[in-house]
Design an enzyme around this catalytic site. Structure first.
Site: not given
Lengths: 100, 493
Positions: B79, B183, B159
């Site tokens: 990420k 998330s 997210s």
């Protein structure tokens, strides 16, 4: 409590975010929508309740009192520190002139 | 030979170790799959050379008979919230575009030390603020899933939407995620994969771009519970550079996996039966209870009476912390600088931040600034922190009667990109089931349960006691074995 355009302008200035008239106008109802919704927290009886300070019990440690104990976070790394600066000058961060 | 990109963490690691295939073959297969999948927009940058170099190192170790590590030969997606040395790290923002960290985050370093390699940096909601992956400066991420009979691009959740999309599309066997208020779990649920947020403090936050420091936790996203256990074990561990890091040994979660839940009590929180929850979701929750009962657990009713207030409390606490954390983006030390003609220092700050932050980020900074400002601090921030104490206390009381809690992960399945953009509040409601565990710092996991009538995945969530990731993983494993979830998105990209 609700905010008007002048208040949003004040908050934006505190947060150091430049906002034009149109953007301020747009933010007013959006922020009020969120603020109206969080108002419901006022219903909760919190008498005698301490605000949370640590989510998992943990006590703060002291690091060993040794100079540059961890090389990654120690001194002597000026080049690394400045590597991403938009305007590094003479080994320092450059900023617009602040003294006339 | 099996198609290598269909394999997960465990199968790749074991296959490389046994010599069934080489780490280089695996890295090459995934690099090619990543290159083909540009239309998902899951990656902000790809790093095929990193993946190959790590793979070659693992193959060389094998030739010498050395230990390959617990993730030896597994290429993963990272990420783009984790600082990676020499590889652009943006938090999907314009303000950090071109930022090239001079150091490696602890979690990513732990993964490389365990033998993993990096396929690239994964897209996300800007500064991890969002639930649909539509706030990235680098464009929306598409889920590989589509509704039956429709070509509309669907949200991969957020997210960690690049992570969920990549793992579900099988262009990465696993990926890192971070969870501040859902998330990891919400995108995992939207895309039919697993994801676990460990107890707050298990994974170091050092080198992770900060959003809300009292909530942020890293965790793995992969297609099976076993893969999550392996990867979490590699990611976690005490780090003196993070003041909130837990000074505890990392348990052997993989070795401790057991789907036998005899003697365990699973709590069903009655307050999670909320209006607006999809029928299919409620059905899958009932099914989940049956599966856990079948695994030997006893199902008990519990109450988490402040559930309703968790989300509004979160939307005070998280923006407040964000407004403080994001004060560092000033156009001086790193990232974007916007210096209008004749501007002074203050004008430069304001212009840089106006240019560098997206709308959702600005909205949250403003909310945070407001709730922390003089005169409002007690009414908003302090009140929210007190409610947070109550939410946490509810869990502590519930855990007097049960060992873990079963709930849906989300109130609905995924939705088309663009369909919830009109009102920030409807978007926030996506995390209504995920946020309470975040506020209490508890380990929580989403596991795929089934697909709904549109053919979209639904997830079930397990929340555990502090430090009991094992209990969460084990209940997840029991569900996985009974759900037999084998639906796959049809390749269109």
């Amino acid at each position: 409590m609700s905010v008007d355009k002048a208040t949003v302008a004040k908050i934006a200035s505190l947060a150091r975010i430049k906002m034009g008239d149109e953007e301020l106008e747009r933010m007013v109802p959006e922020l009020n929508g969120i603020l109206d919704w969080v108002e419901q927290l006022g219903e909760v009886d919190v008498s005698g309740v301490e605000p949370m300070t640590a989510v998992i019990e943990n006590h703060l440690r002291l690091r060993d009192d040794v100079v540059d104990a961890d090389p990654k976070t120690a001194g002597g790394r000026r080049e690394d520190v400045l590597a991403n600066a938009p305007a590094a000058e003479h080994g320092f961060f450059g900023v617009p002139k602040v003294i006339e | 030979m099996t198609e290598l990109t269909n394999l997960g963490v465990k199968d790749i690691r074991d296959g490389v170790a046994s010599g069934e295939f080489t780490a280089r073959e695996v890295a090459e297969a995934f690099n090619a799959a990543v290159a083909e999948a540009a239309s998902l927009n899951a990656f902000i940058v790809t790093t095929p050379d990193h993946a190959l170099a790590s793979a070659d190192a693992v193959d060389a170790k094998r030739a010498k008979g050395e230990d390959l590590g617990t993730m030896g030969g597994v290429p993963i997606g990272m990420k783009d919230l984790f600082a990676t040395k020499g590889v652009q790290t943006t938090a999907a923002s314009h303000i950090l575009e071109g930022f090239n960290p001079q150091y490696e985050s602890t979690v990513s370093q732990n993964l490389w030390d365990a033998g993993a390699g990096m396929l690239g940096k994964l897209n996300l909601d800007q500064f991890a603020m969002g639930s649909s992956n539509e706030t990235s400066y680098f464009g929306n991420v598409s889920s590989p899933w589509r509704k039956a009979g429709s070509n509309a691009a669907m949200s991969p959740g957020g997210s960690s939407g690049g992570s969920s999309s990549a793992v579900a599309a099988r262009i990465a066997p696993a990926a890192t995620g971070t969870d501040t208020g859902g998330s990891i779990r919400q995108p995992a649920a939207f895309t039919g994969i697993c994801g676990i947020k460990p107890t707050y403090g298990r994974c170091s936050r050092w080198g992770v771009v900060a959003f809300a420091s009292s909530l942020d936790q890293a965790g793995p996203m992969a297609r099976t519970v076993e893969d999550c256990a392996i990867m979490l074990e590699a990611m976690a561990g005490f780090d003196p550079k993070d003041a909130t890091s837990l000074k505890m040994d990392v348990p052997a979660w993989e070795a401790g996996l057991s789907a036998d839940l005899k003697g365990k009590r699973i709590g069903i929180p009655r307050e999670y039966r909320m209006e607006g929850t999809d029928e299919d979701i409620l059905k899958s929750w009932e099914q989940g209870k049956e599966w856990l009962r079948d695994a030997g657990a006893e199902i008990v009713d519990v109450s988490l009476q402040h559930t309703k207030y968790a989300l509004p409390a979160y939307y005070i606490v998280a923006p407040a912390e964000a407004s403080s954390n994001l004060a560092r983006y000033d156009g001086v030390r790193y990232g974007l600088r916007d210096l209008p003609d004749g501007a002074g220092l203050q004008d430069m700050y304001a212009a840089t931040r106006a240019e560098g932050f997206g709308d959702e980020v600005k909205r949250r900074i403003l909310i945070g600034t407001y709730v922390l400002s003089a005169g409002f601090y007690d009414a908003y921030y302090n009140q929210a922190q007190k409610v947070r104490t109550l939410v946490s206390r509810d869990f502590a009381e519930a855990f007097g009667q049960c060992d873990a809690i079963l709930a849906p992960t989300t109130p609905t399945a995924s939705f088309p990109l663009g369909s919830l953009n009109d009102d920030p509040l409807t978007m926030y409601l996506n995390d209504v089931f995920a946020v309470p565990a975040s506020l209490a710092g508890l380990p929580a996991m989403s596991v795929p349960a089934t697909v709904n009538s549109d053919g979209l995945p639904l997830g079930l969530q397990i929340v555990g006691k502090p430090f009991d990731e094992q209990g969460v993983l084990n209940a997840g494993l029991a569900i996985q074995q009974r759900a037999g979830f084998d639906a796959k998105p049809e390749k269109w990209w």
